[in-house]
Motif scaffolding. Structure first.
Motif, PDB file in Angstrom:
ATOM      1  N   GLU A 118      -4.597   5.977   3.791  1.00  0.00           N
ATOM      2  CA  GLU A 118      -5.038   6.651   2.571  1.00  0.00           C
ATOM      3  C   GLU A 118      -4.009   7.676   2.107  1.00  0.00           C
ATOM      4  O   GLU A 118      -3.716   7.788   0.923  1.00  0.00           O
ATOM      5  N   GLN A 119      -3.452   8.440   3.050  1.00  0.00           N
ATOM      6  CA  GLN A 119      -2.430   9.427   2.691  1.00  0.00           C
ATOM      7  C   GLN A 119      -1.190   8.750   2.107  1.00  0.00           C
ATOM      8  O   GLN A 119      -0.613   9.240   1.138  1.00  0.00           O
ATOM      9  N   THR A 120      -0.772   7.648   2.704  1.00  0.00           N
ATOM     10  CA  THR A 120       0.406   6.958   2.177  1.00  0.00           C
ATOM     11  C   THR A 120       0.133   6.404   0.783  1.00  0.00           C
ATOM     12  O   THR A 120       1.010   6.432  -0.073  1.00  0.00           O
ATOM     13  N   GLN A 121      -1.096   5.926   0.540  1.00  0.00           N
ATOM     14  CA  GLN A 121      -1.437   5.416  -0.795  1.00  0.00           C
ATOM     15  C   GLN A 121      -1.407   6.546  -1.824  1.00  0.00           C
ATOM     16  O   GLN A 121      -0.898   6.352  -2.935  1.00  0.00           O
ATOM     17  N   VAL A 122      -1.931   7.700  -1.461  1.00  0.00           N
ATOM     18  CA  VAL A 122      -1.909   8.846  -2.382  1.00  0.00           C
ATOM     19  C   VAL A 122      -0.472   9.255  -2.676  1.00  0.00           C
ATOM     20  O   VAL A 122      -0.100   9.473  -3.833  1.00  0.00           O
ATOM     21  N   LEU A 123       0.354   9.340  -1.634  1.00  0.00           N
ATOM     22  CA  LEU A 123       1.751   9.716  -1.845  1.00  0.00           C
ATOM     23  C   LEU A 123       2.498   8.666  -2.666  1.00  0.00           C
ATOM     24  O   LEU A 123       3.339   9.008  -3.495  1.00  0.00           O
ATOM     25  N   TYR A 124       2.175   7.409  -2.448  1.00  0.00           N
ATOM     26  CA  TYR A 124       2.803   6.357  -3.248  1.00  0.00           C
ATOM     27  C   TYR A 124       2.441   6.529  -4.726  1.00  0.00           C
ATOM     28  O   TYR A 124       3.295   6.393  -5.597  1.00  0.00           O
ATOM     29  N   ARG A 125       1.170   6.854  -4.992  1.00  0.00           N
ATOM     30  CA  ARG A 125       0.769   7.097  -6.386  1.00  0.00           C
ATOM     31  C   ARG A 125       1.501   8.299  -6.970  1.00  0.00           C
ATOM     32  O   ARG A 125       1.902   8.296  -8.135  1.00  0.00           O
ATOM     33  N   ILE A 126       1.676   9.344  -6.155  1.00  0.00           N
ATOM     34  CA  ILE A 126       2.407  10.533  -6.619  1.00  0.00           C
ATOM     35  C   ILE A 126       3.840  10.154  -6.985  1.00  0.00           C
ATOM     36  O   ILE A 126       4.352  10.545  -8.029  1.00  0.00           O
ATOM     37  N   ILE A 127       4.486   9.385  -6.102  1.00  0.00           N
ATOM     38  CA  ILE A 127       5.858   8.944  -6.363  1.00  0.00           C
ATOM     39  C   ILE A 127       5.903   8.112  -7.644  1.00  0.00           C
ATOM     40  O   ILE A 127       6.763   8.311  -8.501  1.00  0.00           O
ATOM     41  N   SER A 128       4.978   7.193  -7.783  1.00  0.00           N
ATOM     42  CA  SER A 128       4.938   6.338  -8.980  1.00  0.00           C
ATOM     43  C   SER A 128       4.722   7.167 -10.238  1.00  0.00           C
ATOM     44  O   SER A 128       5.368   6.926 -11.266  1.00  0.00           O
ATOM     45  N   ASP A 129       3.809   8.137 -10.152  1.00  0.00           N
ATOM     46  CA  ASP A 129       3.552   9.002 -11.314  1.00  0.00           C
ATOM     47  C   ASP A 129       4.785   9.827 -11.673  1.00  0.00           C
ATOM     48  O   ASP A 129       5.096  10.012 -12.850  1.00  0.00           O
TER      49      ASP A 129
END
Length: 176
Positions: A118-129
């Motif tokens: 879940e943390q990696t998914q959130v960070l991936y979204r942050i990077i994408s954003d």
């Protein structure tokens, strides 16, 4: 370990107790191979938990730097894909999967792994954003520059007097 009789689960010809401190087996007949495998499974579960906690701490301590975030997300997902397995070893008898399930349940390995994902998914979204915002700003600047160039080209179509008046009006508007 200060286990009581109620803490032990009966398994075929032995009793077993797994808690946060370790594993205990009691029985009339002792199967050394099963006990050794149980200890190996406990060691592997502890190693999983240590690595997952390390990655979670690294992710939570990470600064919002795109490259650092990408590396941490990559490492966490790589560990999960290459190293973490629900049933990590070949378990030929029926008791070892039960022991493994009890170990990972007591050490909460599945919960920690789920949190890591879940943390990696959130960070991936942050990077994408972050990337999307940069791209949008870039296109905004390109649009502004093209609009300015177009306006300047249109001005060249007007007479010198009209351009001069327009420039003075625009200049006065900017300077207030």
């Amino acid at each position: 370990m200060h286990n009581q009789q109620k803490d032990y689960e009966e398994r075929s010809n032995r009793y077993i107790c797994i808690d946060g401190m370790g594993i205990s087996m009691i029985g009339k007949t002792f199967e050394k191979k099963t006990f050794e495998r149980a200890i190996i499974l406990l060691s592997l579960a502890v190693a999983y938990r240590i690595q997952i906690e390390k990655l979670m701490n690294m992710l939570s301590d990470c600064q919002p730097n795109k490259k650092e975030l990408e590396n941490l997300v990559h490492n966490a997902l790589l560990f999960n894909a290459q190293c973490y397995f629900r049933h990590p070893v070949k378990m030929e008898n029926s008791e070892l999967p039960l022991i493994w399930d009890a170990i990972i349940d007591r050490l909460r390995i599945e919960n920690f792994n789920k949190e890591l994902i879940e943390q990696t998914q959130v960070l991936y979204r942050i990077i994408s954003d972050m990337e999307c915002d940069k791209e949008n700003k870039r296109w905004q600047w390109i649009g502004f520059a093209l609009g300015l160039i177009s306006a300047l080209q249109i001005l060249t179509l007007f007479s010198e007097e009209t351009r001069s008046n327009w420039w003075h009006t625009f200049y006065n508007l900017l300077m207030g």
